[in-house]
Scaffold this motif. Structure first.
Motif, short mmCIF file in Angstrom:
data_model
loop_
_atom_site.label_atom_id
_atom_site.label_comp_id
_atom_site.label_asym_id
_atom_site.label_seq_id
_atom_site.Cartn_x
_atom_site.Cartn_y
_atom_site.Cartn_z
N GLU A 23 1.12 -1.36 -0.42
CA GLU A 23 0.38 -0.04 -0.10
C GLU A 23 0.44 1.28 -0.59
OE1 GLU A 23 -2.93 -0.15 3.33
OE2 GLU A 23 -4.00 -1.88 2.23
N MET A 24 1.95 0.91 0.57
CA MET A 24 2.56 2.09 0.50
C MET A 24 3.59 2.51 -0.93
SD MET A 24 1.94 3.57 3.46
CE MET A 24 3.11 4.67 2.84
N LEU A 25 3.52 1.78 -1.44
CA LEU A 25 4.53 1.85 -2.77
C LEU A 25 3.78 2.98 -3.61
CD1 LEU A 25 5.36 -1.55 -3.22
CD2 LEU A 25 6.67 0.00 -2.56
N VAL A 26 4.51 3.15 -5.17
CA VAL A 26 3.19 4.07 -6.25
C VAL A 26 3.74 3.20 -7.26
CG1 VAL A 26 3.95 6.21 -4.53
CG2 VAL A 26 5.47 5.24 -6.23
N PRO A 27 3.34 3.55 -8.06
CA PRO A 27 3.47 2.59 -9.90
C PRO A 27 4.93 2.21 -9.52
CG PRO A 27 1.84 4.18 -9.35
CD PRO A 27 1.42 4.12 -8.53
N GLU A 28 5.77 3.31 -9.93
CA GLU A 28 6.85 3.53 -10.20
C GLU A 28 7.96 3.18 -9.61
OE1 GLU A 28 9.96 4.98 -12.02
OE2 GLU A 28 8.49 5.27 -12.61
N ASP A 29 7.14 2.60 -7.85
CA ASP A 29 8.99 1.40 -7.76
C ASP A 29 8.19 0.12 -7.75
OD1 ASP A 29 8.93 3.52 -5.52
OD2 ASP A 29 6.99 3.26 -4.67
N PRO A 77 19.87 1.61 0.65
CA PRO A 77 19.75 2.93 0.87
C PRO A 77 19.71 3.86 2.45
CG PRO A 77 17.73 1.75 0.32
CD PRO A 77 19.00 1.08 1.18
N PRO A 78 20.20 4.62 1.55
CA PRO A 78 20.66 5.81 3.14
C PRO A 78 19.49 6.42 4.19
CG PRO A 78 20.63 7.36 1.51
CD PRO A 78 20.27 5.60 1.06
N ILE A 79 19.99 6.80 5.27
CA ILE A 79 18.39 7.31 6.39
C ILE A 79 18.50 8.49 6.24
CG2 ILE A 79 17.57 6.90 8.76
CD1 ILE A 79 19.59 4.32 9.21
N GLU A 80 17.07 8.43 5.08
CA GLU A 80 17.40 10.31 4.74
C GLU A 80 15.79 10.14 4.35
OE1 GLU A 80 20.22 11.12 2.07
OE2 GLU A 80 22.05 10.81 3.12
N PRO A 81 15.52 11.04 4.37
CA PRO A 81 13.88 11.47 4.00
C PRO A 81 13.78 11.53 1.88
CG PRO A 81 14.11 12.69 5.71
CD PRO A 81 16.19 12.23 5.43
N SER A 82 14.61 11.62 1.30
CA SER A 82 14.53 11.49 0.38
C SER A 82 14.50 10.29 0.20
CB SER A 82 15.65 12.38 -0.05
OG SER A 82 17.18 11.91 -0.05
N GLN A 83 14.89 8.69 0.40
CA GLN A 83 15.03 7.63 0.23
C GLN A 83 14.21 7.33 1.13
OE1 GLN A 83 17.58 6.86 -1.61
NE2 GLN A 83 17.99 9.88 -1.63
N GLU A 84 12.89 7.87 1.24
CA GLU A 84 11.74 6.74 1.78
C GLU A 84 11.37 5.76 0.82
OE1 GLU A 84 6.82 7.08 2.85
OE2 GLU A 84 8.36 9.35 2.59
N GLN A 85 11.39 5.79 -0.74
CA GLN A 85 10.54 4.95 -1.32
C GLN A 85 11.27 3.59 -1.82
OE1 GLN A 85 6.90 6.01 -0.70
NE2 GLN A 85 7.59 4.18 -2.24
N ARG A 86 12.21 4.34 -1.68
CA ARG A 86 13.99 3.34 -2.00
C ARG A 86 13.98 1.92 -0.72
NH1 ARG A 86 19.55 5.14 -2.93
NH2 ARG A 86 19.84 2.79 -3.02
N HIS A 87 13.50 2.85 0.61
CA HIS A 87 13.41 1.76 1.62
C HIS A 87 11.62 1.46 1.17
CE1 HIS A 87 16.74 2.55 3.77
NE2 HIS A 87 17.00 3.91 4.20
#
Length: 267
Positions: A23-29, A77-87
């Motif tokens: 549910e947290m994924l977007v189509p691009e993921d 992924p680094p622990i950064e907000p910009s990397q949320e979708q990678r996590h």
């Protein structure tokens, strides 16, 4: 393996965690995961990933989509907000693989499942740290309970020889269960189960290997060691999962396991 059964925590559930993470994924993921093998057969992988999101079973004997899920598992992924979708993508890949590990027909295709489990926990822990408070409550609601339910289902199914990794999964179960409404007696029993299972796994290894164990407590019971640094981090973080509702027996058991897994002979 010890003969004692896995202590009851929450009712087993093989699919709840995957549904929450999907549910947290977007189509691009899904497209990004499908392209993990340098874009090879990306459309086939994407179609298969969509089937898994819809509840389909993962056949690890097939390259599609198992290969890209295993590759996505190794993302760091680094622990950064910009990397949320990678996590979220790494968590999705790991959860899909874990669900497949519990199916008997996949047993011959499971290699180093502890490496998958700890990558999942690492990304979920990172998400807890980087998401703003309001988003964190929305996104993470039910994650720990679903993780507990998944490992309650999966852990009894892991009996691969000669390097059984059930003790790792018991530890992962403890990680999730500490954040849930699991009673203290069950948590203490789970900690004892982890110790007994590790001991049963480690005992025959010197004779089988013709040499001393290749490492420290728990970590020396498997040759699949590429994510041992993350397991040591889990050990260090484990006491942070304690809360005021946990009694002294739980605190003692958790601190003991924490100390054992982070210990190194050269310390």
């Amino acid at each position: 393996m010890p003969t004692i059964p896995l202590p009851e925590t929450l009712p087993p559930n093989a699919g709840a965690l995957l549904r929450l993470i999907a549910e947290m994924l977007v189509p691009e993921d899904l497209r990004r995961v499908a392209e993990a093998d340098y874009g090879q057969r990306a459309d086939e992988h994407l179609a298969a990933l969509r089937e898994i999101v819809s509840g389909g079973a993962l056949d690890l004997g097939q390259r599609v989509p198992g290969e890209v899920l295993e590759l996505a598992r190794w993302d760091q992924p680094p622990i950064e907000p910009s990397q949320e979708q990678r996590h979220w993508r790494r968590a999705f890949a790991c959860t899909a693989l874990l669900g497949a590990y519990g199916r008997a027909e996949n047993e011959g295709y499971v290699h180093g499942p502890n490496q998958t489990l700890i990558a999942l926990i690492d990304s979920l822990h990172a998400l807890e740290r980087i998401l703003p408070t309001r988003e964190r409550w929305r996104a993470m609601a039910g994650i720990d309970a679903a993780g507990t339910a998944l490992l309650a289902w999966l852990t009894p199914r892991l009996s691969y020889e000669p390097f059984a990794e059930a003790a790792f999964f018991g530890l992962g179960l403890l990680w999730f269960a500490l954040a849930c409404e699991v009673e203290d007696p069950a948590l203490v029993a789970l900690a004892e189960w982890i110790m007994a299972t590790e001991d049963a796994t480690a005992a025959p290894l010197p004779d089988e290997l013709g040499a001393p164990l290749p490492g420290d407590w728990l970590l020396g019971t498997t040759v699949f060691n590429l994510n041992h640094d993350l397991w040591c981090l889990l050990g260090a973080r484990l006491p942070e999962r304690l809360s005021p509702r946990h009694g002294p027996q739980v605190v003692e058991a958790v601190c003991l396991i924490s100390a054992m897994i982070v210990h190194h002979p050269d310390d």
